[in-house]
Enzyme design. Structure first.
Site, PDB file in Angstrom:
ATOM      1  N   HIS A  67      11.337  -6.375 -68.432  1.00 50.63           N
ATOM      2  CA  HIS A  67      10.533  -7.584 -68.150  1.00 50.63           C
ATOM      3  C   HIS A  67      11.389  -8.845 -68.212  1.00 50.63           C
ATOM      4  O   HIS A  67      10.887  -9.924 -68.509  1.00 50.63           O
ATOM      5  CB  HIS A  67       9.364  -7.719 -69.122  1.00 50.63           C
ATOM      6  CG  HIS A  67       8.587  -6.449 -69.305  1.00 50.63           C
ATOM      7  ND1 HIS A  67       7.493  -6.128 -68.538  1.00 50.63           N
ATOM      8  CD2 HIS A  67       8.779  -5.407 -70.150  1.00 50.63           C
ATOM      9  CE1 HIS A  67       7.026  -4.950 -68.924  1.00 50.63           C
ATOM     10  NE2 HIS A  67       7.798  -4.485 -69.887  1.00 50.63           N
ATOM     11  N   SER A  75      29.454 -27.469 -53.822  1.00 52.52           N
ATOM     12  CA  SER A  75      28.359 -28.231 -53.228  1.00 52.52           C
ATOM     13  C   SER A  75      28.928 -29.443 -52.521  1.00 52.52           C
ATOM     14  O   SER A  75      29.920 -30.021 -52.955  1.00 52.52           O
ATOM     15  CB  SER A  75      27.395 -28.661 -54.338  1.00 52.52           C
ATOM     16  OG  SER A  75      26.654 -29.790 -53.919  1.00 52.52           O
ATOM     17  N   LYS A  99      29.479 -28.438 -59.109  1.00 53.02           N
ATOM     18  CA  LYS A  99      28.855 -27.145 -58.820  1.00 53.02           C
ATOM     19  C   LYS A  99      29.831 -26.066 -58.385  1.00 53.02           C
ATOM     20  O   LYS A  99      30.785 -26.319 -57.658  1.00 53.02           O
ATOM     21  CB  LYS A  99      27.821 -27.311 -57.704  1.00 53.02           C
ATOM     22  CG  LYS A  99      26.646 -28.163 -58.128  1.00 53.02           C
ATOM     23  CD  LYS A  99      25.567 -27.336 -58.759  1.00 53.02           C
ATOM     24  CE  LYS A  99      24.771 -26.679 -57.662  1.00 53.02           C
ATOM     25  NZ  LYS A  99      23.649 -25.964 -58.195  1.00 53.02           N
ATOM     26  N   ASN A 142      28.852 -22.414 -56.849  1.00 53.98           N
ATOM     27  CA  ASN A 142      27.653 -21.656 -56.485  1.00 53.98           C
ATOM     28  C   ASN A 142      27.948 -20.197 -56.143  1.00 53.98           C
ATOM     29  O   ASN A 142      28.972 -19.900 -55.533  1.00 53.98           O
ATOM     30  CB  ASN A 142      26.960 -22.324 -55.291  1.00 53.98           C
ATOM     31  CG  ASN A 142      26.416 -23.685 -55.644  1.00 53.98           C
ATOM     32  OD1 ASN A 142      26.014 -23.931 -56.780  1.00 53.98           O
ATOM     33  ND2 ASN A 142      26.432 -24.595 -54.682  1.00 53.98           N
ATOM     34  N   GLU A 156      24.203 -14.464 -53.259  1.00 57.64           N
ATOM     35  CA  GLU A 156      22.954 -14.978 -52.666  1.00 57.64           C
ATOM     36  C   GLU A 156      22.804 -14.512 -51.218  1.00 57.64           C
ATOM     37  O   GLU A 156      21.717 -14.115 -50.785  1.00 57.64           O
ATOM     38  CB  GLU A 156      22.937 -16.509 -52.710  1.00 57.64           C
ATOM     39  CG  GLU A 156      22.673 -17.063 -54.095  1.00 57.64           C
ATOM     40  CD  GLU A 156      22.864 -18.570 -54.139  1.00 57.64           C
ATOM     41  OE1 GLU A 156      21.962 -19.258 -54.588  1.00 57.64           O
ATOM     42  OE2 GLU A 156      23.931 -19.069 -53.713  1.00 57.64           O
ATOM     43  N   GLN A 194      15.349   1.009 -25.539  1.00 57.28           N
ATOM     44  CA  GLN A 194      16.580   0.229 -25.373  1.00 57.28           C
ATOM     45  C   GLN A 194      16.784  -0.748 -26.537  1.00 57.28           C
ATOM     46  O   GLN A 194      17.905  -1.067 -26.903  1.00 57.28           O
ATOM     47  CB  GLN A 194      16.512  -0.542 -24.050  1.00 57.28           C
ATOM     48  CG  GLN A 194      17.704  -1.435 -23.776  1.00 57.28           C
ATOM     49  CD  GLN A 194      17.718  -1.887 -22.331  1.00 57.28           C
ATOM     50  OE1 GLN A 194      17.983  -1.104 -21.437  1.00 57.28           O
ATOM     51  NE2 GLN A 194      17.397  -3.144 -22.098  1.00 57.28           N
TER      52      GLN A 194
HETATM   53  N1  ARG Z   1      19.779   1.058 -21.305  1.00 51.91           N
HETATM   54  C1  ARG Z   1      18.888   2.152 -21.527  1.00 51.91           C
HETATM   55  C2  ARG Z   1      18.634   2.319 -23.008  1.00 51.91           C
HETATM   56  O1  ARG Z   1      19.356   1.752 -23.768  1.00 51.91           O
HETATM   57  C3  ARG Z   1      19.507   3.408 -21.008  1.00 51.91           C
HETATM   58  C4  ARG Z   1      18.544   4.425 -20.559  1.00 51.91           C
HETATM   59  C5  ARG Z   1      17.803   3.951 -19.404  1.00 51.91           C
HETATM   60  N2  ARG Z   1      16.999   4.965 -18.803  1.00 51.91           N
HETATM   61  C6  ARG Z   1      16.079   4.670 -17.904  1.00 51.91           C
HETATM   62  N3  ARG Z   1      15.432   5.637 -17.412  1.00 51.91           N
HETATM   63  N4  ARG Z   1      15.834   3.435 -17.550  1.00 51.91           N
HETATM   64  O2  ARG Z   1      17.726   2.993 -23.430  1.00 51.91           O
END
Ligand code: ARG
Length: 469
Positions: free
Chosen positions: A157, A278, A284, A286, A291, A323
């Site tokens: 605590h 600072s 100071k 820091n 952090e 993606q």
């Molecule tokens: N740039 C795409 C990704 O990172 C690659 C695969 C894309 N495939 C597709 N059918 N558009 O996922």
């Protein structure tokens, strides 16, 4: 603008805003070494299985090698109209070796290709993180051994509870990082699976040899289900979860270092080389490094949340949402490595103020439990002993004294069984050494923990140097 590899069925040119919006080249260019290595292995497999000729494969491999050098030397020209790194490399290959380049993508899709690239990258990166985890644990063990005789109050605590060895404290963090290593090693097993051959989602009509590609790329296993293969990002989530837990550990230690370096605690001083000043207050110094480590933990947790949220309603199989996985993943990898590295460098230079630590163990009634235990050894039931010591504490508080400062007569008022030997029991050293139970804070136990850790580190060190990067 170059024609697109996939634009056969399109009557209109892609809107420029769509090109910009869908492009991932800004971040997925980082995959290029893996994309090229994967493509070379794929070519070799296509030649071995007679799907393309050896001559074609040789031309493709040579062209890919040239592109790799262009990318290595920063001579490669990127174009956000080409979407991603896979399209860039394939398009450049056509420029380099002509029409034979059109054969590279036989029996492959970008869907299994990108899964391969990310798995290869993450496999390497996990090994780098594991290296840092070995180093930081080495530092902690050295710190524990070098300060084996330093005592400080242990807290619950955030109130002084019982004295512990500083070595025991450092070794607590050692344990956390040991678990992180274990977790990442397990995660690595599931990252290290070869996805090529799943193609778009259903597999391929060509008689490919997936095991051969896996062998070339040093994968111990090939993936099982093609639908799962192109849509699975569990391995990223798992990494981000492990990275998040590791960041929790770093952040907790960071918090401790910030507190300990405050005037209120005065337990440690960060080295000047790892602190900042600072712009307005000249006095100071820091603790910005801890952090920032504490602050950066939020970024890694954010990556985990982003991935979980992204995956939770995705229908099978591949969707373009995926993606976005790279942004969360790459940022978390870099953040985690940077935090581990800076702590590994900073910790050995932390100055320990052993006097203040020791002094802090003498006030705050850290020996109250031990006094109760003493009464128990004299035949008093624990609950009664607890109550009796509680009264002694209350009395001492009134006199502005600690238990060990009360005279024997004063102490005897609380229980007749108290003898002179109580003072030995109430000393910090005795409190530490009497906790000689497996996992306890006695010097013998901490030394044992240090030895065990050193052996484990040496073993892991051997295993690590055997890994090919
Ligand atoms: N740039 C795409 C990704 O990172 C690659 C695969 C894309 N495939 C597709 N059918 N558009 O996922």
């Amino acid at each position: 603008m170059k024609d697109k590899i996939w634009d056969g069925r399109f009557a209109e040119k892609t809107d420029r805003s769509v090109e910009i919006f869908t492009s991932s080249i800004e971040f997925d260019r980082r995959l290029y070494p893996y994309d090229i290595q994967g493509s070379i292995a794929h070519c070799r497999m296509l030649a071995k299985t007679g799907i393309i000729t050896e001559d074609d494969a040789a031309a493709l491999v040579q062209g890919l090698g040239q592109i790799k050098r262009e990318l290595d030397r920063n001579e490669f020209i990127f174009d956000d109209g080409l979407e991603d790194i896979h399209m860039h490399i394939e398009t450049r290959l056509v420029e380099k070796v002509g029409k034979v380049a059109f054969k590279l993508h036989t029996a492959r899709s970008r869907n299994d290709q990108v899964a391969l690239d990310v798995r290869m990258l993450l496999r390497d990166e996990i090994r780098h993180v594991l290296r840092w985890l070995l180093d930081i644990r080495g530092v902690l063990v050295d710190l524990a051994a070098a300060n084996i005789d330093v005592v400080l109050p242990g807290y619950t605590h955030l109130q002084r509870a019982q004295p512990v060895l500083l070595g025991h404290y450092w070794m607590a963090y050692y344990e956390m990082f040991a678990r992180d290593s274990e977790r990442l090693n397990e995660c690595l097993q599931r990252v290290n699976i070869m996805p090529l051959g799943a193609a778009a989602l259903a597999g391929t009509t060509y008689a490919i040899d997936r095991a051969y590609t896996a062998k070339l790329l040093d994968f111990p296993r090939v993936s099982v289900n093609s639908i799962d293969t192109v849509s699975d990002r569990d391995f990223i989530i798992e990494f981000l979860a492990s990275a998040s837990i590791c960041m929790v550990h770093l952040s907790r230690m960071a918090e401790e270092l910030v507190l300990w370096s405050s005037s209120e605690f005065g337990f440690i001083a960060l080295s000047d080389a790892f602190a900042t000043g600072s712009s307005i207050m000249p006095q100071k110094k820091n603790p910005d490094v801890p952090e920032l480590v504490r602050g950066k933990s939020g970024r890694v947790f954010g990556g985990l949340m982003a991935m979980l949220t992204m995956m939770k309603s995705l229908p099978l199989s591949y969707n373009r949402d995926l993606q976005e996985d790279k942004l969360a993943l790459f940022d978390s990898i870099d953040t985690l490595k940077a935090c581990l590295e800076i702590f590994t460098r900073m910790l050995p230079k932390v100055r320990i103020n052993r006097k203040n630590m020791q002094a802090a163990t003498r006030t705050g009634f850290l020996n109250a439990t031990d006094m109760a235990d003493y009464l128990v050894t004299k035949g008093i039931p624990f609950r009664e002993a607890h109550n009796c010591v509680g009264q002694a504490v209350s009395y001492a508080l009134g006199k502005d004294k600690e238990l060990q400062d009360l005279t024997l007569d004063e102490l005897k008022d609380f229980s007749k069984v108290i003898k002179k030997d109580i003072y030995e029991i109430l000393s910090t050293d005795a409190m530490i050494e009497r906790r000689n139970v497996t996992g306890g804070t006695a010097t013998e136990q901490v030394r044992l923990a240090i030895e065990t850790a050193r052996r484990a580190l040496a073993q892991e060190e051997n295993a690590h140097t055997e890994i090919k990067f």
